[in-house]
Structure formats: C-alpha cells, structure tokens
Enzyme design. Structure first.
Site, PDB file in Angstrom:
ATOM      1  N   LYS A 187       0.860  -1.186   0.000  1.00  0.00           N
ATOM      2  CA  LYS A 187       0.000   0.000   0.000  1.00  0.00           C
ATOM      3  C   LYS A 187       0.892   1.229   0.000  1.00  0.00           C
ATOM      4  O   LYS A 187       1.183   1.835   1.033  1.00  0.00           O
ATOM      5  CB  LYS A 187      -0.927  -0.004   1.225  1.00  0.00           C
ATOM      6  CG  LYS A 187      -2.173   0.855   1.020  1.00  0.00           C
ATOM      7  CD  LYS A 187      -3.026   0.311  -0.114  1.00  0.00           C
ATOM      8  CE  LYS A 187      -4.293   1.118  -0.320  1.00  0.00           C
ATOM      9  NZ  LYS A 187      -5.074   0.666  -1.467  1.00  0.00           N
ATOM     10  N   SER A 214      -8.706  -1.107  -5.039  1.00  0.00           N
ATOM     11  CA  SER A 214      -8.921  -0.662  -3.660  1.00  0.00           C
ATOM     12  C   SER A 214     -10.419  -0.493  -3.404  1.00  0.00           C
ATOM     13  O   SER A 214     -11.153  -1.456  -3.464  1.00  0.00           O
ATOM     14  CB  SER A 214      -8.128   0.619  -3.394  1.00  0.00           C
ATOM     15  OG  SER A 214      -7.805   0.714  -2.026  1.00  0.00           O
TER      16      SER A 214
END
Length: 599
Positions: free
Chosen positions: A197, A391
């Site tokens: 991330k 996401s």
C-alpha cells in the site's frame, strides 16, 4: 468633481464590459444546449464511418452542455462515452449504408491510462470485421503506442511519410516530496496496512520501496505484454522483434517501419482519401461520403428496430473517486440508494455494475458494498471493470456473482491507509503562529487545530493517538478482507497473500481468483442475461442522467472554475488536481497508490 466623473466613467465601462462578456457566454450556452438536440441525419449509401477519438473517452458522457464547454472558442466539445462508441460500432456493422470504418488516430485519452478502454473498442472493431466490411487506419500526426495498438485491428494501417512510430515500452515515474515537506516544516502522519500500500510513499520516502517496485514492474510487464501480443497477432510480427525495436530505441523512417511490417503504406492525407474512394468505388472527382462518430449518433438505423421488452438489465456506472458526495466525476453514498432502487424493481432481471474507480473513502465503499451484496440475493449482479477498479473500486465489486475485467485493467490494491499532515514547525517556527488549548476531556483536542486555510494540523499525533488510529486502520483492513473473502470464497491466508495493497492487472487477477472472466462491458451484459435466463431485454442506465438544464445549474460554478484552471495550468492541471485530492482526502482511505497515465 473630476475624480468623481473619472470613477463614474470607469464604473460604467466596467459594467458594459461585464454585460458584453455575459452576453457572449449566454450565446455560447444556448449553442451548447442546442447541440444536444441535433436533428436526425440522413446517411447516403456507400458511406464511411470515421472514428477520430480526439476527445477524452469516459465510460458514459455527461448530458451537461457545460461539462465540455470551451471558454476560448465559446462552443461545446462533443464527447462520446465508451458505451455509445461500442453501440454505434455495432449498429454500423448492421447498417447497409456503412461501407467500412476509417480510423483517424493520433492519441487516445481516457481516465486511468485508457488501456482497458482501448481493448474494448478494439474488440468491438473485431466484431465489426465479421460483417465483411473493411477497416482502414491512418494518422497524419503520428501514432502513439496506444493508438497504434488500436490501429492494428484494421485491415490496413497507413501513415504520413514524416511521422515515424516511436516504440519505447512503458515506464512509471513517481515523485517524492519527503525532503520538500521537511524543508517547509510539514510532517506527514501515515497509518497503513500492507507492504504494497504505497500511496503514502511519496510523502515519507525519497525512493520506491522494494515491494512497490516489484508490483509496478509486474503490472507494467503485464500491460505491455498484452499490447505487444495484440500487435504481434494482428501484424504477424514476432513478439521478440517488437521488443527488440523498443530496446534499441532508434528513429526509423516510416518506410523502414513498413519494411518491418508495421505499416501497409506511407501516404499523405490526400492520397489516403483517394485510396478510400477507390475502396468504395467512388470516382476521383466525386465526393467521398463520410460521417463522424459524433454525427452517427443522430442517424437513424432502419435495420436495427427498437424493441420494447418488459425485462430489463440495469447498467450502473460507478466512475471516479469514491467520496462523500455524488458528482459527475465522483462516486458517493447516493450510488447505494440507486442500487437499492434497482434491487427492488421487479422488471430489472439483472444488474451490471460498471466500475472505473481508483477507490477513495472506505466508509462510502462499505455503504455501496452492502447494497451490492443485498442485490445479489435477489438477482444476478455482474461487475464490468474498466481501466481501473482497485482498492475501494474492488471493495464495491467483490460481492458480485461474476467479475469481468480486461487484461489491462488495474485492480486489487486490497488495503487501507490513513494520512494526515501536521505542520508544527511551519506554523510556529516559520510563521510565528502560536495556539493554546482549553479542553474538557483528555483527548478533546485530538488532531490539534488548523490555524491556516490548509488541512495542516498545528501538532503531530501523540504515540497514543497514533496507536488508536493504527488499530482503526487494522480493523478497516480486516473488514475489507472479510468482504472479499465472503464474495470470492477465499480463506484469510489465501487472500492476505495477494492483498496487502498489491495492484494486479486483470490478466494476473484472473489467475489468483480476484477476477472471473476477461472481457468488457458487452461480455458482462451477455453474462448477466444468461444468468437471468432472458434472451430479450432492454438496457437501462443508472444513475439517471439529469436534463441538460439541471446539470448546467448544478455544476455551473464548479465547471467554470475547473475549465479556467485547465486553460491556465495546461498540462500541469493533472498534477495540481492530484495534489489537491491527496491533501483534501485525509483520513481512512481505500485507494490505489497511483494516478495512471500510460503513454
């Protein structure tokens, strides 16, 4: 007295100028609105459909006449959504008046890299060729790598003699702001889960992490591999030869590229038009009948009668960042209400959720996920992924019965992060602003205060506050995993191994179970009909498009501001918008780490 007359005259002149400007703006708006009600166009026999694709291609174009209004020319820039491009190509294949398609290509623009959009148009053109009609491609200004990839679907590819093709492959450039923020006294406060991330890396590092470099290399190789394979198959050129040219990096003439097999001819535009006349059996002195895609939408197609069926398939568009408010280019909680309404409509037999989003608000993503999950209990729900569905974009997709993605779609990025900015040194040491606090409870001043017109706090997080937020982010990540586990039938360990914020292409996502089928919107609709057990149906699109007048007044101020900024900043507008979004969207986010622009 003289001063009074001078100021009075200046005021009168100013009023006149303002009214003149408003008059011309009004005339432009009237023209923009009128352009949405163009009369039906009659098509002559032996006509060529011309696809230029010069404007940006959204999944669905706005009905707002001010959305693409050019203040410099005082006229609207016609824009066609991908949904209509696919529809018109299909109609043209059945239209006996259309002899073939002429691709006039230079560059192709769409959000988040455009590769999946190009794949969908390419596949539609392949279907068109099955009708026996021809497709020719030409460029006067030169093909980009993306436009050449699309051009190779044509029967023959032509080029201007002075516009060589530059094949370089793909690259990713990421800017890092850690040292800049340190110099101005701003400290990024980052809380995240997952080693991939990497959305926060530009603010806390000076270079890419090994994990981030690994995932970027992987999806670049996959995307480029899809393009090279498509070119190789269409042009009968070995993959190794294409990559060898890209690695060699040299400017070859168009004649040399023709010898390599990339082009079928090197022509000036007048010669190209003459060739089209010959292909259509038109005399050299006779006009060549062409119709632009933007005009074909106003043409009647008698061979395709409109049927009205009681059964419907709803196509729901989820395009843009996921935020707290629904707009033309953002997804808000209102989308959940739209899905609920469709779920409760008995005439709708299946839902196709078209997702083209990098993610955003984790809260809004979960609200939409809930309605998608409930909808699957009453009717088939098929997700069609566009250029990116990652996401939060994957969050709202994972409950669907079937997920369809193009090989070049960017997806996954299953992870959560939070980002805040504190500027104690900037505010106190550099600007001399001091604050004091009075509070009723131990943590009433959580997050500090904001003495500047910027989302920058006057103090850093305390270790306790950071720990609380980390637990909150961990909880959000586990919730995300649970949603995907439920929808995709994966165990926690299986999912965690491919999650942690890692970005995948659709091709790779298929191999690891995040995607079910490779294909586009048309494939998703076909699967939805099959699962619903219906053969005849009407398509309905949501959210319901407002009238041009409603759109105009709803978006007038925002669009004027955006248009002026675009005119002023030019190519820097995208960078400005990205930075603005990153600063404004502080808090808990489920978003892909990048803003994609493939060249």
């Amino acid at each position: 007295m003289k001063s009074f007359l001078k100021y009075l005259l200046a005021t009168i002149v100013g009023i006149i100028i303002v009214h003149v400007i408003l008059f011309f703006v009004f005339i432009g708006l009237v023209g923009a609105i009128a352009s949405f009600s163009s009369p039906t166009i009659e098509i002559k026999d032996n006509t060529i459909l011309k696809l230029s694709l010069k404007t940006a291609i959204p999944d669905r174009a706005s009905e707002n006449p001010f959305q693409n209004f050019n203040l410099m020319t005082m006229s609207p820039e016609k824009q066609i959504g991908l949904n209509k491009i696919l529809e018109y190509i299909d109609n043209a294949s059945k239209d006996s008046r259309i002899k073939g398609i002429y691709l006039d290509l230079t560059e192709i623009n769409s959000n988040f890299g455009a590769l999946a959009t190009i794949d969908e148009i390419r596949n539609a053109l392949l279907r068109f060729k099955k009708s026996g009609k021809f497709i020719y491609s030409y460029t006067n200004l030169g093909y980009s790598q993306k436009s050449y990839y699309l051009a190779t679907v044509a029967d023959s590819v032509f080029v201007n003699p002075e516009t060589p093709l530059l094949l370089t492959g793909m690259s990713a450039n990421i800017s890092f702001y850690k040292d800049l923020l340190k110099k101005i006294g701003v400290q990024p406060e980052v809380i995240r889960v997952g080693k991939f991330k990497s959305a926060v890396e530009p603010y806390i590092e000076t270079h890419m992490s090994d994990a981030n470099r690994e995932q970027v290399q992987k999806y670049l190789d996959s995307s480029w591999g899809t393009i090279v394979q498509g070119i190789a198959e269409s042009r009968n050129i070995p993959v190794d030869s294409i990559n060898a040219l890209a690695n060699r990096f040299d400017f070859y003439t168009t004649r040399q590229f023709q010898d390599f097999g990339f082009f079928d001819g090197v022509l000036y535009e007048d010669q190209m038009l003459a060739l089209l006349k010959e292909k259509c059996g038109v005399g050299s002195s006779d006009p060549l009948n062409q119709i632009a895609l933007t005009d074909y939408q106003n043409a009647s197609v008698p061979e395709v009668p409109i049927e009205f069926n009681k059964d419907k398939i709803a196509v729901v568009y989820a395009s843009g960042e996921i935020g707290l408010e629904q707009k033309n280019n953002t997804i808000g909680p209102e989308l959940a209400k739209t899905i609920r309404k469709i779920r409760e409509d008995n005439t709708v037999k299946a839902i196709v959720l078209r997702v083209n989003s990098p993610g955003g608000s984790a809260l809004t993503s979960d609200i939409i996920w809930r309605e998608v999950e409930l909808a699957t209990q009453t009717k088939p729900v098929i997700v069609s992924m566009g250029n990116v569905a990652a996401s939060g974009g994957y969050y709202i997709s994972c409950a669907a019965d079937t997920i369809v993605a193009e090989p070049t779609t960017l997806t996954g990025s299953i992870g959560i992060f939070g980002m805040f900015f504190s500027g104690e040194k900037l505010i106190e040491d550099k600007m001399g602003i001091h604050t004091d606090v009075v509070k009723t409870n131990d943590h009433s001043d959580f997050g500090g205060s904001y003495p500047l017109p910027l989302p920058v706090s006057n103090r850093a997080l305390t270790p306790y506050e950071r720990n609380v937020l980390q637990n909150y982010v961990n909880q959000g990540y586990e919730t995300f995993l649970s949603r995907v586990m439920s929808g995709r039938g994966l165990t926690h360990d299986e999912l965690h191994a491919i999650a942690q914020g890692r970005v995948w292409t659709g091709e790779d996502a298929l191999k690891i179970g995040l995607v079910d089928v490779l294909g586009g919107l048309e494939d998703a609709i076909r699967i939805a009909a099959q699962k619903a057990g219906i053969e005849k149906y009407n398509l309905t699109e949501y959210p319901v498009v407002k009238s041009p007048i409603e759109e105009l007044f709803a978006e007038f101020t925002t669009e004027v501001k955006a248009r002026l900024l675009k005119e002023e900043l030019g190519t820097f507008y995208t960078t400005w918008e990205q930075m603005k979004n990153k600063v404004e969207n502080q808090g808990l986010l489920a978003r892909i780490p990048y803003d994609i622009a493939f060249h």
